[in-house]
Design a protein around this motif. Structure first.
Motif, PDB file in Angstrom:
ATOM      1  N   MET A   1       0.977  -1.179   0.173  1.00  0.00           N
ATOM      2  CA  MET A   1       0.033   0.258  -0.247  1.00  0.00           C
ATOM      3  C   MET A   1       0.887   1.352  -0.114  1.00  0.00           C
ATOM      4  O   MET A   1       1.996   1.149   0.680  1.00  0.00           O
ATOM      5  CB  MET A   1      -0.971   0.102   1.379  1.00  0.00           C
ATOM      6  N   SER A   2       0.519   2.214  -0.573  1.00  0.00           N
ATOM      7  CA  SER A   2       1.230   3.449  -0.999  1.00  0.00           C
ATOM      8  C   SER A   2       0.370   4.744  -0.776  1.00  0.00           C
ATOM      9  O   SER A   2      -0.795   4.696  -1.546  1.00  0.00           O
ATOM     10  CB  SER A   2       2.089   3.592  -2.207  1.00  0.00           C
ATOM     11  N   LEU A   3       1.008   5.641  -0.082  1.00  0.00           N
ATOM     12  CA  LEU A   3      -0.122   6.872   0.018  1.00  0.00           C
ATOM     13  C   LEU A   3       0.604   8.001  -0.647  1.00  0.00           C
ATOM     14  O   LEU A   3       1.657   8.041  -0.814  1.00  0.00           O
ATOM     15  CB  LEU A   3      -0.223   7.411   1.583  1.00  0.00           C
ATOM     16  N   ASP A   4      -0.662   8.910  -1.218  1.00  0.00           N
ATOM     17  CA  ASP A   4       0.048   9.886  -1.860  1.00  0.00           C
ATOM     18  C   ASP A   4      -0.145  11.100  -1.070  1.00  0.00           C
ATOM     19  O   ASP A   4      -0.539  11.154   0.218  1.00  0.00           O
ATOM     20  CB  ASP A   4      -0.908  10.249  -3.238  1.00  0.00           C
ATOM     21  N   LYS A   5       0.367  12.629  -1.452  1.00  0.00           N
ATOM     22  CA  LYS A   5       0.247  13.546  -0.527  1.00  0.00           C
ATOM     23  C   LYS A   5      -0.999  14.043  -0.426  1.00  0.00           C
ATOM     24  O   LYS A   5      -1.061  14.458   1.132  1.00  0.00           O
ATOM     25  CB  LYS A   5       0.898  14.702  -1.593  1.00  0.00           C
ATOM     26  N   ASN A  32       4.965   5.846   4.037  1.00  0.00           N
ATOM     27  CA  ASN A  32       5.185   5.043   3.146  1.00  0.00           C
ATOM     28  C   ASN A  32       6.333   3.876   3.697  1.00  0.00           C
ATOM     29  O   ASN A  32       6.011   2.598   3.308  1.00  0.00           O
ATOM     30  CB  ASN A  32       5.428   5.281   1.708  1.00  0.00           C
ATOM     31  N   ASN A  33       7.050   4.227   4.265  1.00  0.00           N
ATOM     32  CA  ASN A  33       8.078   3.263   4.577  1.00  0.00           C
ATOM     33  C   ASN A  33       7.650   2.570   5.939  1.00  0.00           C
ATOM     34  O   ASN A  33       7.904   1.224   5.967  1.00  0.00           O
ATOM     35  CB  ASN A  33       9.299   4.309   5.228  1.00  0.00           C
ATOM     36  N   ILE A  34       6.840   3.137   6.717  1.00  0.00           N
ATOM     37  CA  ILE A  34       6.031   2.341   7.670  1.00  0.00           C
ATOM     38  C   ILE A  34       5.061   1.366   7.112  1.00  0.00           C
ATOM     39  O   ILE A  34       5.125   0.138   7.617  1.00  0.00           O
ATOM     40  CB  ILE A  34       5.532   3.439   8.791  1.00  0.00           C
ATOM     41  N   LEU A  35       4.589   1.862   6.321  1.00  0.00           N
ATOM     42  CA  LEU A  35       3.600   0.687   5.747  1.00  0.00           C
ATOM     43  C   LEU A  35       4.172  -0.298   4.934  1.00  0.00           C
ATOM     44  O   LEU A  35       3.609  -1.368   5.070  1.00  0.00           O
ATOM     45  CB  LEU A  35       2.552   1.627   4.663  1.00  0.00           C
ATOM     46  N   SER A  36       5.310   0.007   4.313  1.00  0.00           N
ATOM     47  CA  SER A  36       5.968  -0.901   3.659  1.00  0.00           C
ATOM     48  C   SER A  36       6.663  -1.935   4.893  1.00  0.00           C
ATOM     49  O   SER A  36       6.576  -3.267   4.411  1.00  0.00           O
ATOM     50  CB  SER A  36       7.292  -0.409   2.900  1.00  0.00           C
ATOM     51  N   MET A  38       5.132  -2.578   7.634  1.00  0.00           N
ATOM     52  CA  MET A  38       3.958  -3.533   8.053  1.00  0.00           C
ATOM     53  C   MET A  38       3.739  -4.494   6.884  1.00  0.00           C
ATOM     54  O   MET A  38       3.510  -5.725   7.254  1.00  0.00           O
ATOM     55  CB  MET A  38       2.680  -2.499   8.217  1.00  0.00           C
ATOM     56  N   ASP A  39       3.915  -4.314   5.660  1.00  0.00           N
ATOM     57  CA  ASP A  39       3.560  -5.235   4.762  1.00  0.00           C
ATOM     58  C   ASP A  39       4.712  -6.387   4.719  1.00  0.00           C
ATOM     59  O   ASP A  39       4.277  -7.623   4.834  1.00  0.00           O
ATOM     60  CB  ASP A  39       3.668  -4.777   3.201  1.00  0.00           C
ATOM     61  N   ASP A  40       5.841  -5.985   5.138  1.00  0.00           N
ATOM     62  CA  ASP A  40       6.869  -7.207   5.331  1.00  0.00           C
ATOM     63  C   ASP A  40       6.733  -7.843   6.679  1.00  0.00           C
ATOM     64  O   ASP A  40       6.880  -9.192   6.418  1.00  0.00           O
ATOM     65  CB  ASP A  40       8.222  -6.480   5.794  1.00  0.00           C
TER      66      ASP A  40
END
Length: 95
Positions: A1-5, A32-36, A38-40
């Motif tokens: 998941m990735s967030l935009d501005k 986005n790093n935090i969400l990445s 969490m995906d890991d």
């Protein structure tokens, strides 16, 4: 998941955070790093791991539960405008 501005601005608004435009790029990248991460972590199989109440296998020492103060509820409630059964009643205001 990735967030935009735009999504980060909406999240900041909902969280009542003030993010300046200069900070928006960095905040978006950090979220986005935090969400990445969490995906890991979601990819790790934890099906055979027993849930723990404490990270260390030890019991918690507890002190004896002793009353050290006297009950002054009646004194405190004596000056209250309205009380219930051992609690204060707060008047409701309907406009």
């Amino acid at each position: 998941m990735s967030l935009d501005k735009k999504q980060v601005k909406e999240i900041a608004y909902l969280a009542r955070l003030s993010i300046e435009d200069e900070e928006l790029e960095q905040s978006t990248s950090e979220l986005n790093n935090i969400l990445s991460l969490m995906d890991d972590l979601n990819e790790i199989d934890t099906g055979d791991v027993e849930p723990m109440a404490h990270p260390l296998h030890m019991s918690q020492r507890l002190r004896d539960d002793e009353v050290t103060e006297e009950n002054l509820a009646e004194e405190f409630q004596a000056i209250a405008p309205k009380i219930g059964k051992s609690h204060f009643l707060v008047p409701t205001v309907i406009e």
